[in-house]
Design an enzyme around this catalytic site. Structure first.
Site, PDB file in Angstrom:
ATOM      1  N   ASP A 102       7.208  -5.668  -4.295  1.00 33.89           N
ATOM      2  CA  ASP A 102       6.953  -5.933  -2.878  1.00 33.89           C
ATOM      3  C   ASP A 102       8.075  -6.815  -2.333  1.00 33.89           C
ATOM      4  O   ASP A 102       8.177  -7.991  -2.702  1.00 33.89           O
ATOM      5  CB  ASP A 102       5.607  -6.644  -2.693  1.00 33.89           C
ATOM      6  CG  ASP A 102       4.402  -5.743  -2.931  1.00 33.89           C
ATOM      7  OD1 ASP A 102       4.591  -4.635  -3.482  1.00 33.89           O
ATOM      8  OD2 ASP A 102       3.279  -6.154  -2.575  1.00 33.89           O
ATOM      9  N   LYS A 166       3.758  -2.736   4.242  1.00 28.57           N
ATOM     10  CA  LYS A 166       2.730  -3.739   3.951  1.00 28.57           C
ATOM     11  C   LYS A 166       2.712  -4.802   5.039  1.00 28.57           C
ATOM     12  O   LYS A 166       3.765  -5.220   5.526  1.00 28.57           O
ATOM     13  CB  LYS A 166       3.024  -4.382   2.593  1.00 28.57           C
ATOM     14  CG  LYS A 166       2.150  -5.583   2.231  1.00 28.57           C
ATOM     15  CD  LYS A 166       2.594  -6.200   0.909  1.00 28.57           C
ATOM     16  CE  LYS A 166       1.877  -7.515   0.638  1.00 28.57           C
ATOM     17  NZ  LYS A 166       2.337  -8.163  -0.609  1.00 28.57           N
ATOM     18  N   LYS A 199      -0.228  -0.674   2.869  1.00 24.65           N
ATOM     19  CA  LYS A 199      -0.934  -1.765   2.215  1.00 24.65           C
ATOM     20  C   LYS A 199      -1.225  -2.857   3.230  1.00 24.65           C
ATOM     21  O   LYS A 199      -0.333  -3.286   3.967  1.00 24.65           O
ATOM     22  CB  LYS A 199      -0.112  -2.341   1.061  1.00 24.65           C
ATOM     23  CG  LYS A 199      -0.741  -3.589   0.411  1.00 24.65           C
ATOM     24  CD  LYS A 199       0.091  -4.098  -0.755  1.00 24.65           C
ATOM     25  CE  LYS A 199      -0.425  -5.449  -1.277  1.00 24.65           C
ATOM     26  NZ  LYS A 199       0.349  -5.939  -2.438  1.00 24.65           N
TER      27      LYS A 199
END
Length: 236
Positions: A102, A166, A199
């Site tokens: 990430d 995300k 996400k």
């Protein structure tokens, strides 16, 4: 992607597959890290999301389980040079046992409408990770961005080959603190149009919010170690 059945009808195992259990607090002791990674594995979470320094513990505790390892890169500000981000990604991924990375997008660049640079920055990290079979989630600090900026940043991430977009690092202190609100997640899903996964992260602390995001079609959620048993319905 919208699930085949309502989230309220899913088993604990099915719900846990949506969770990256967050173990990211900088003040955590080694015992804390070990405890919360072990809990994520016990719950059956998709991954445990950790800082790079926690990799040795995660490798030990996740080995032979169904829970993968997700490591953050250039977290939480995303302000390193592209070269530095790539170097960190290479170090994290080179042993081939990190399933997901990430990375924080440079949201100052997003706010400055430097979209070409944003795309190039993300692509460099994506290319490095994909060489090792590691999927990439690109974190947008959504509390610092408008919905239009989130949509434009989504296009950059997709063009760069990202696997996920995300919301939120969970560490932003310069403004509002809404994280993966219904409005933000809807904007991200609408912008992605099925071209990458989504996400949600930040402020997902109730079972109702968690289930609602699943029903909306979210693919994964970052959940804090305290909130995981709550959203799974194991603790009030």
């Amino acid at each position: 992607m919208k699930p085949d059945k309502k989230a309220c009808e899913m088993s604990v195992k099915e719900l846990a597959a949506y969770i990256d259990q967050s173990v990211l607090k900088p003040e955590f002791t080694q015992d804390d890290i070990r405890k919360y990674i072990a809990e994520g594995v016990e719950f059956g979470c998709a991954t445990v999301c950790i800082n790079p320094a926690s990799l040795p513990i995660a490798r030990e505790l996740c080995r032979g389980t169904s829970t993968g390892i997700c490591v953050v890169c250039d977290f939480p500000f995303g302000l390193s040079t592209t070269e530095s981000k790539v170097a960190q990604a290479e170090i994290i991924c080179r042993d081939g046992d990190v399933q997901e990375l990430d990375v924080v997008a440079n949201y100052g660049w997003i706010r400055s409408r430097m979209f070409k640079q944003v795309e190039e920055d993300i692509r460099a990290v994506v290319d490095a990770c994909h060489r090792y079979g590691t999927a990439v989630k690109v974190i947008f600090e959504t509390d610092a961005l408008t919905l239009e900026e989130i949509a434009r940043a989504t296009e950059c991430a997709i063009a760069a080959g990202a696997d996920f977009i995300k919301s939120s690092t969970g560490f932003y202190t310069g403004g509002k603190n809404e994280g993966a609100s219904i409005e933000v997640v809807k904007a991200m899903i609408d912008a992605a149009k099925g071209r990458c996964k989504v996400k949600g992260s930040g402020c997902i602390r109730t079972r109702e919010h968690f289930l609602a995001l699943i029903d909306m079609g979210i693919d994964r959620m970052g959940i804090g170690y305290r909130s995981t048993p709550v959203v799974l319905g194991l603790k009030k």
